[in-house]
Design a protein around this motif. Structure first.
Motif, PDB file in Angstrom:
ATOM      1  N   LYS A 187     -47.750 -20.631  -6.876  1.00 30.43           N
ATOM      2  CA  LYS A 187     -48.236 -22.009  -7.022  1.00 30.43           C
ATOM      3  C   LYS A 187     -47.830 -22.834  -5.790  1.00 30.43           C
ATOM      4  CE  LYS A 187     -45.922 -21.271 -10.580  1.00 30.43           C
ATOM      5  NZ  LYS A 187     -44.969 -21.223 -11.676  1.00 30.43           N
ATOM      6  N   ILE A 188     -48.766 -23.577  -5.248  1.00 31.04           N
ATOM      7  CA  ILE A 188     -48.465 -24.437  -4.088  1.00 31.04           C
ATOM      8  C   ILE A 188     -48.790 -25.876  -4.477  1.00 31.04           C
ATOM      9  CG2 ILE A 188     -48.973 -24.903  -1.659  1.00 31.04           C
ATOM     10  CD1 ILE A 188     -49.687 -21.892  -1.403  1.00 31.04           C
ATOM     11  N   SER A 189     -47.771 -26.721  -4.422  1.00 28.20           N
ATOM     12  CA  SER A 189     -47.942 -28.088  -4.932  1.00 28.20           C
ATOM     13  C   SER A 189     -48.569 -29.018  -3.894  1.00 28.20           C
ATOM     14  CB  SER A 189     -46.582 -28.655  -5.360  1.00 28.20           C
ATOM     15  OG  SER A 189     -45.874 -29.091  -4.221  1.00 28.20           O
ATOM     16  N   CYS A 192     -47.337 -29.831  -0.154  1.00 32.34           N
ATOM     17  CA  CYS A 192     -47.625 -29.031   1.048  1.00 32.34           C
ATOM     18  C   CYS A 192     -48.218 -29.925   2.141  1.00 32.34           C
ATOM     19  CB  CYS A 192     -48.618 -27.919   0.689  1.00 32.34           C
ATOM     20  SG  CYS A 192     -49.313 -27.099   2.130  1.00 32.34           S
ATOM     21  N   VAL A 193     -47.702 -29.745   3.389  1.00 32.48           N
ATOM     22  CA  VAL A 193     -48.226 -30.542   4.504  1.00 32.48           C
ATOM     23  C   VAL A 193     -49.035 -29.679   5.481  1.00 32.48           C
ATOM     24  CG1 VAL A 193     -46.474 -32.368   4.388  1.00 32.48           C
ATOM     25  CG2 VAL A 193     -46.024 -30.300   5.752  1.00 32.48           C
ATOM     26  N   GLY A 194     -49.268 -28.429   5.082  1.00 33.85           N
ATOM     27  CA  GLY A 194     -50.135 -27.568   5.901  1.00 33.85           C
ATOM     28  C   GLY A 194     -49.521 -27.067   7.193  1.00 33.85           C
ATOM     29  N   CYS A 195     -48.170 -26.974   7.251  1.00 34.36           N
ATOM     30  CA  CYS A 195     -47.513 -26.567   8.509  1.00 34.36           C
ATOM     31  C   CYS A 195     -47.803 -25.111   8.868  1.00 34.36           C
ATOM     32  CB  CYS A 195     -46.002 -26.782   8.412  1.00 34.36           C
ATOM     33  SG  CYS A 195     -45.183 -25.620   7.292  1.00 34.36           S
ATOM     34  N   GLY A 196     -48.135 -24.281   7.873  1.00 37.77           N
ATOM     35  CA  GLY A 196     -48.516 -22.890   8.151  1.00 37.77           C
ATOM     36  C   GLY A 196     -47.366 -21.902   8.216  1.00 37.77           C
ATOM     37  N   LEU A 197     -46.120 -22.383   8.022  1.00 37.90           N
ATOM     38  CA  LEU A 197     -44.971 -21.473   8.115  1.00 37.90           C
ATOM     39  C   LEU A 197     -45.092 -20.332   7.095  1.00 37.90           C
ATOM     40  CD1 LEU A 197     -42.191 -20.882   9.422  1.00 37.90           C
ATOM     41  CD2 LEU A 197     -41.156 -22.228   7.592  1.00 37.90           C
ATOM     42  N   CYS A 198     -45.437 -20.686   5.877  1.00 33.81           N
ATOM     43  CA  CYS A 198     -45.538 -19.660   4.811  1.00 33.81           C
ATOM     44  C   CYS A 198     -46.561 -18.590   5.204  1.00 33.81           C
ATOM     45  CB  CYS A 198     -45.914 -20.308   3.482  1.00 33.81           C
ATOM     46  SG  CYS A 198     -47.394 -21.328   3.578  1.00 33.81           S
ATOM     47  N   ALA A 199     -47.684 -19.026   5.742  1.00 30.85           N
ATOM     48  CA  ALA A 199     -48.738 -18.069   6.117  1.00 30.85           C
ATOM     49  C   ALA A 199     -48.242 -17.128   7.214  1.00 30.85           C
ATOM     50  CB  ALA A 199     -49.978 -18.828   6.589  1.00 30.85           C
ATOM     51  N   ARG A 213     -53.939 -27.534   3.976  1.00 31.24           N
ATOM     52  CA  ARG A 213     -53.189 -27.147   2.767  1.00 31.24           C
ATOM     53  C   ARG A 213     -53.093 -25.632   2.688  1.00 31.24           C
ATOM     54  NH1 ARG A 213     -53.218 -30.266  -1.988  1.00 31.24           N
ATOM     55  NH2 ARG A 213     -52.257 -28.459  -2.980  1.00 31.24           N
ATOM     56  N   ALA A 214     -51.916 -25.142   2.275  1.00 33.12           N
ATOM     57  CA  ALA A 214     -51.748 -23.694   2.112  1.00 33.12           C
ATOM     58  C   ALA A 214     -52.468 -23.247   0.843  1.00 33.12           C
ATOM     59  CB  ALA A 214     -50.271 -23.357   2.019  1.00 33.12           C
ATOM     60  N   VAL A 215     -53.118 -22.094   0.965  1.00 35.51           N
ATOM     61  CA  VAL A 215     -53.847 -21.544  -0.189  1.00 35.51           C
ATOM     62  C   VAL A 215     -53.398 -20.094  -0.368  1.00 35.51           C
ATOM     63  CG1 VAL A 215     -56.140 -21.031  -1.146  1.00 35.51           C
ATOM     64  CG2 VAL A 215     -55.847 -22.960   0.440  1.00 35.51           C
ATOM     65  N   ARG A 229     -38.414 -20.595   2.363  1.00 38.54           N
ATOM     66  CA  ARG A 229     -38.484 -21.232   3.691  1.00 38.54           C
ATOM     67  C   ARG A 229     -39.342 -22.496   3.758  1.00 38.54           C
ATOM     68  NH1 ARG A 229     -37.438 -17.377   7.826  1.00 38.54           N
ATOM     69  NH2 ARG A 229     -38.028 -18.992   9.292  1.00 38.54           N
ATOM     70  N   CYS A 230     -40.201 -22.725   2.786  1.00 33.79           N
ATOM     71  CA  CYS A 230     -41.113 -23.883   2.883  1.00 33.79           C
ATOM     72  C   CYS A 230     -40.323 -25.184   3.058  1.00 33.79           C
ATOM     73  CB  CYS A 230     -41.976 -23.969   1.620  1.00 33.79           C
ATOM     74  SG  CYS A 230     -42.885 -25.522   1.529  1.00 33.79           S
ATOM     75  N   PRO A 231     -40.545 -25.939   4.135  1.00 33.86           N
ATOM     76  CA  PRO A 231     -39.766 -27.161   4.366  1.00 33.86           C
ATOM     77  C   PRO A 231     -40.002 -28.227   3.295  1.00 33.86           C
ATOM     78  CG  PRO A 231     -41.541 -26.929   5.996  1.00 33.86           C
ATOM     79  CD  PRO A 231     -41.508 -25.649   5.226  1.00 33.86           C
ATOM     80  N   GLN A 232     -41.102 -28.117   2.592  1.00 33.97           N
ATOM     81  CA  GLN A 232     -41.421 -29.102   1.561  1.00 33.97           C
ATOM     82  C   GLN A 232     -41.004 -28.639   0.158  1.00 33.97           C
ATOM     83  OE1 GLN A 232     -42.133 -31.619   3.863  1.00 33.97           O
ATOM     84  NE2 GLN A 232     -43.374 -32.308   2.105  1.00 33.97           N
ATOM     85  N   LYS A 233     -40.466 -27.430   0.061  1.00 35.40           N
ATOM     86  CA  LYS A 233     -40.149 -26.833  -1.247  1.00 35.40           C
ATOM     87  C   LYS A 233     -41.368 -26.901  -2.165  1.00 35.40           C
ATOM     88  CE  LYS A 233     -35.238 -27.806  -1.007  1.00 35.40           C
ATOM     89  NZ  LYS A 233     -34.092 -28.458  -1.597  1.00 35.40           N
ATOM     90  N   ALA A 234     -42.519 -26.602  -1.573  1.00 39.89           N
ATOM     91  CA  ALA A 234     -43.778 -26.796  -2.299  1.00 39.89           C
ATOM     92  C   ALA A 234     -44.262 -25.532  -3.016  1.00 39.89           C
ATOM     93  CB  ALA A 234     -44.858 -27.264  -1.315  1.00 39.89           C
ATOM     94  N   ILE A 235     -43.533 -24.418  -2.844  1.00 40.37           N
ATOM     95  CA  ILE A 235     -44.047 -23.150  -3.396  1.00 40.37           C
ATOM     96  C   ILE A 235     -43.146 -22.654  -4.518  1.00 40.37           C
ATOM     97  CG2 ILE A 235     -44.956 -20.871  -2.809  1.00 40.37           C
ATOM     98  CD1 ILE A 235     -44.836 -21.621   0.128  1.00 40.37           C
ATOM     99  N   THR A 236     -43.740 -22.233  -5.613  1.00 43.02           N
ATOM    100  CA  THR A 236     -42.993 -21.638  -6.726  1.00 43.02           C
ATOM    101  C   THR A 236     -43.755 -20.419  -7.234  1.00 43.02           C
ATOM    102  OG1 THR A 236     -44.055 -23.201  -8.236  1.00 43.02           O
ATOM    103  CG2 THR A 236     -41.805 -23.742  -7.522  1.00 43.02           C
TER     104      THR A 236
HETATM  105  S1  SF4 Z   1     -44.628 -23.756   4.351  1.00 38.11           S
HETATM  106 FE1  SF4 Z   1     -44.861 -25.243   2.686  1.00 38.11          FE
HETATM  107  S2  SF4 Z   1     -45.560 -27.101   3.688  1.00 38.11           S
HETATM  108 FE2  SF4 Z   1     -45.893 -25.438   5.151  1.00 38.11          FE
HETATM  109  S3  SF4 Z   1     -48.016 -24.771   4.736  1.00 38.11           S
HETATM  110 FE3  SF4 Z   1     -46.686 -23.495   3.492  1.00 38.11          FE
HETATM  111  S4  SF4 Z   1     -46.601 -24.544   1.487  1.00 38.11           S
HETATM  112 FE4  SF4 Z   1     -47.383 -26.012   2.983  1.00 38.11          FE
END
Ligand code: SF4
Ligand SMILES: Cc1cc2nc3c(=O)[nH]c(=O)nc-3n(C[C@H](O)[C@H](O)[C@H](O)COP(=O)(O)O)c2cc1C
Ligand code: SF4
Length: 252
Positions: A187-189, A192-199, A213-215, A229-236
């Protein structure tokens, strides 16, 4: 000798690198997703193969990799290393049995207790000091094991019939579904600011960034690398809120 590992939050990477370094200073270790991994497996007869235990099983990506490359394992000498947060009845045995089926010689099995990696659950969370102690104990175990191996004595963690029963009845029978395949439950809340780190980090290339936005796709192997690692703690994944971003470097 070569070390191969899947590691979400760095625990298994550390353990495999340390084992390999103590056994053969000239050898290296590389992640399962490295594009050159097949080439390295082909050119080495001894493999230290590590992964995090998930519900007393090996992550699906690991089993998928072994099955898809079944012709690679004949006559390879393999030490299976399973890291875990608490309990892993036959974590090492789960891949040892597969490797054996494809003709490998199993040198032994190693279970190493490390900090828990499930960032979105309060269960098993410990203080930084306690996690540091766990890592110190893990390092001592690795040093002891390496000395034993140098004398030709290989550990048998997780590869005996008794540990097989412990893993099966202790967890796998009840939780097998959780590791039966890849999952689309990430789940990505809206944070997310779309930084792309997770990808960029995902070993399965399961995340892409669209319209800032990360998908997530449906091929998550539950390693928790992106979540940690997500800087926004947006992933669970298993839980609904990031309790603590767990990473080996935080504790070492
Ligand atoms: S690392 Fe977090 S903030 Fe960055 S794109 Fe992924 S979900 Fe979004
Ligand atoms: C989805 C998932 C399931 C897990 N299941 C178990 C388990 O059944 N038993 C256990 O002891 N640890 C379990 N853990 C904890 C990890 O195995 C442990 O923290 C491991 O050292 C993480 O290694 P890594 O940092 O290399 O990914 C689980 C972790 C995840 C992410
Ligand atoms: S989506 Fe995240 S948890 Fe799933 S495999 Fe990729 S990095 Fe690991």
């Amino acid at each position: 000798m070569i070390g191969i590992y899947l590691s979400g939050t760095g625990n298994t990477k550390h353990c495999v690198e340390k084992i390999v370094g103590l056994l053969d200073k000239t050898a290296s270790a590389l992640p399962l997703e490295d594009p050159s991994v097949i080439k390295h497996i082909k050119s080495n007869s001894t493999i230290i193969f590590g992964y995090p235990t998930q519900f007393s099983n090996a992550p699906y990506m690991v089993r998928d990799f072994i099955n898809k490359n079944r012709l690679l394992w004949k006559n390879k000498k393999i030490l299976c290393v399973a890291t875990m947060g608490a309990f892993s009845g036959d974590g090492a045995g789960c891949t040892a049995r597969l490797f054996k089926k494809y003709g490998a010689v199993i040198l032994g099995g190693v279970h190493i207790k490390m900090p828990d990696s499930v960032c979105d659950s309060k269960l098993l969370k410990k203080s930084i000091e306690k996690n540091r102690k766990i890592i110190r104990q893990a390092d001592k175990k690795i040093e002891f094991i390496a000395e034993q191996i140098k004398q030709g004595k290989y550990p048998k963690d997780g590869i005996t019939p008794i540990s097989h029963m412990a893993g099966l009845f202790g967890q796998r029978l009840w939780f097998y579904k959780k590791t039966a395949g890849y999952t689309d439950n990430l789940k990505i809340s809206a944070d997310c600011v779309g930084c792309g780190l997770c990808a960029s980090l995902c070993p399965m290339k399961n995340i892409s960034v669209k319209n800032n936005r990360a998908v997530a796709g449906g091929k998550c192997t539950m390693c928790y690398r992106c979540i940690s690692r997500c800087p926004q703690k947006a992933i669970t994944l298993l839980g609904d809120e990031v309790v603590e971003q767990c990473r080996y470097e935080k504790y070492c």
